[in-house]
Design a protein around this motif. Sequence first.
Motif, mmCIF file in Angstrom:
data_model
loop_
_atom_site.group_PDB
_atom_site.id
_atom_site.type_symbol
_atom_site.label_atom_id
_atom_site.label_comp_id
_atom_site.label_asym_id
_atom_site.label_seq_id
_atom_site.Cartn_x
_atom_site.Cartn_y
_atom_site.Cartn_z
ATOM 1 N N GLU A 58 149.997 39.657 31.585
ATOM 2 C CA GLU A 58 150.281 38.821 30.426
ATOM 3 C C GLU A 58 149.093 38.787 29.476
ATOM 4 O O GLU A 58 149.252 38.911 28.260
ATOM 5 C CB GLU A 58 150.627 37.411 30.892
ATOM 6 C CG GLU A 58 150.995 36.461 29.778
ATOM 7 C CD GLU A 58 151.312 35.088 30.297
ATOM 8 O OE1 GLU A 58 152.201 34.455 29.718
ATOM 9 O OE2 GLU A 58 150.658 34.643 31.262
ATOM 10 N N ARG A 59 147.898 38.632 30.016
ATOM 11 C CA ARG A 59 146.696 38.624 29.168
ATOM 12 C C ARG A 59 146.488 39.963 28.463
ATOM 13 O O ARG A 59 146.022 40.015 27.339
ATOM 14 C CB ARG A 59 145.463 38.274 29.993
ATOM 15 C CG ARG A 59 145.343 36.813 30.307
ATOM 16 C CD ARG A 59 143.965 36.469 30.860
ATOM 17 N NE ARG A 59 143.583 37.260 32.016
ATOM 18 C CZ ARG A 59 143.820 36.925 33.279
ATOM 19 N NH1 ARG A 59 144.440 35.802 33.548
ATOM 20 N NH2 ARG A 59 143.431 37.695 34.266
ATOM 21 N N HIS A 65 149.408 36.764 21.247
ATOM 22 C CA HIS A 65 150.230 35.551 21.211
ATOM 23 C C HIS A 65 149.350 34.302 21.117
ATOM 24 O O HIS A 65 148.258 34.249 21.679
ATOM 25 C CB HIS A 65 151.116 35.492 22.450
ATOM 26 C CG HIS A 65 152.224 34.502 22.326
ATOM 27 N ND1 HIS A 65 152.092 33.214 22.756
ATOM 28 C CD2 HIS A 65 153.472 34.628 21.825
ATOM 29 C CE1 HIS A 65 153.215 32.566 22.524
ATOM 30 N NE2 HIS A 65 154.074 33.407 21.956
ATOM 31 N N SER A 67 149.544 31.437 22.502
ATOM 32 C CA SER A 67 149.250 30.748 23.769
ATOM 33 C C SER A 67 148.048 31.349 24.487
ATOM 34 O O SER A 67 147.435 30.709 25.320
ATOM 35 C CB SER A 67 150.462 30.771 24.695
ATOM 36 O OG SER A 67 150.737 32.098 25.113
ATOM 37 N N MET A 68 147.681 32.558 24.146
ATOM 38 C CA MET A 68 146.521 33.197 24.767
ATOM 39 C C MET A 68 145.207 32.759 24.115
ATOM 40 O O MET A 68 144.136 33.026 24.645
ATOM 41 C CB MET A 68 146.629 34.735 24.663
ATOM 42 C CG MET A 68 147.768 35.325 25.427
ATOM 43 S SD MET A 68 147.537 35.090 27.183
ATOM 44 C CE MET A 68 149.092 34.376 27.609
ATOM 45 N N HIS A 69 145.272 32.063 22.976
ATOM 46 C CA HIS A 69 144.072 31.673 22.254
ATOM 47 C C HIS A 69 143.778 30.177 22.340
ATOM 48 O O HIS A 69 142.891 29.696 21.668
ATOM 49 C CB HIS A 69 144.193 32.085 20.786
ATOM 50 C CG HIS A 69 144.311 33.568 20.623
ATOM 51 N ND1 HIS A 69 143.254 34.432 20.837
ATOM 52 C CD2 HIS A 69 145.370 34.342 20.315
ATOM 53 C CE1 HIS A 69 143.667 35.663 20.641
ATOM 54 N NE2 HIS A 69 144.943 35.645 20.325
ATOM 55 N N ARG A 70 144.506 29.468 23.144
ATOM 56 C CA ARG A 70 144.245 28.045 23.307
ATOM 57 C C ARG A 70 142.961 27.843 24.094
ATOM 58 O O ARG A 70 142.690 28.548 25.073
ATOM 59 C CB ARG A 70 145.392 27.358 24.049
ATOM 60 C CG ARG A 70 146.631 27.264 23.233
ATOM 61 C CD ARG A 70 147.649 26.447 23.981
ATOM 62 N NE ARG A 70 148.933 26.633 23.352
ATOM 63 C CZ ARG A 70 150.080 26.513 23.956
ATOM 64 N NH1 ARG A 70 150.117 26.207 25.226
ATOM 65 N NH2 ARG A 70 151.204 26.700 23.318
#
Length: 73
Positions: A58-59, A65, A67-70
């Motif tokens: 996923e990463r 995406h 959600s990957m930068h939160r």
Amino acid sequence: MTISLVVTVFTEMIAGNSGMGYFILNSQQNMAVDDMYTGVCSLAIIGYMLNLLFLWLERRLIFWHASMHRRPV
């Protein structure tokens, strides 16, 4: 993915004559506690490793995406 693993093992327990679910249920019925816990621990390790694999994928695949930068709280 976790649901599919649980359903697969559950199906093997009910209708299978091979697989991890059958092995665990057969070990339980034959009072082979060591074998039963070996099967359960093996399933736990397989589940954990699959989870790590899919988190890694996923990463790598959807790095763009939001959600990957939160940031962690």
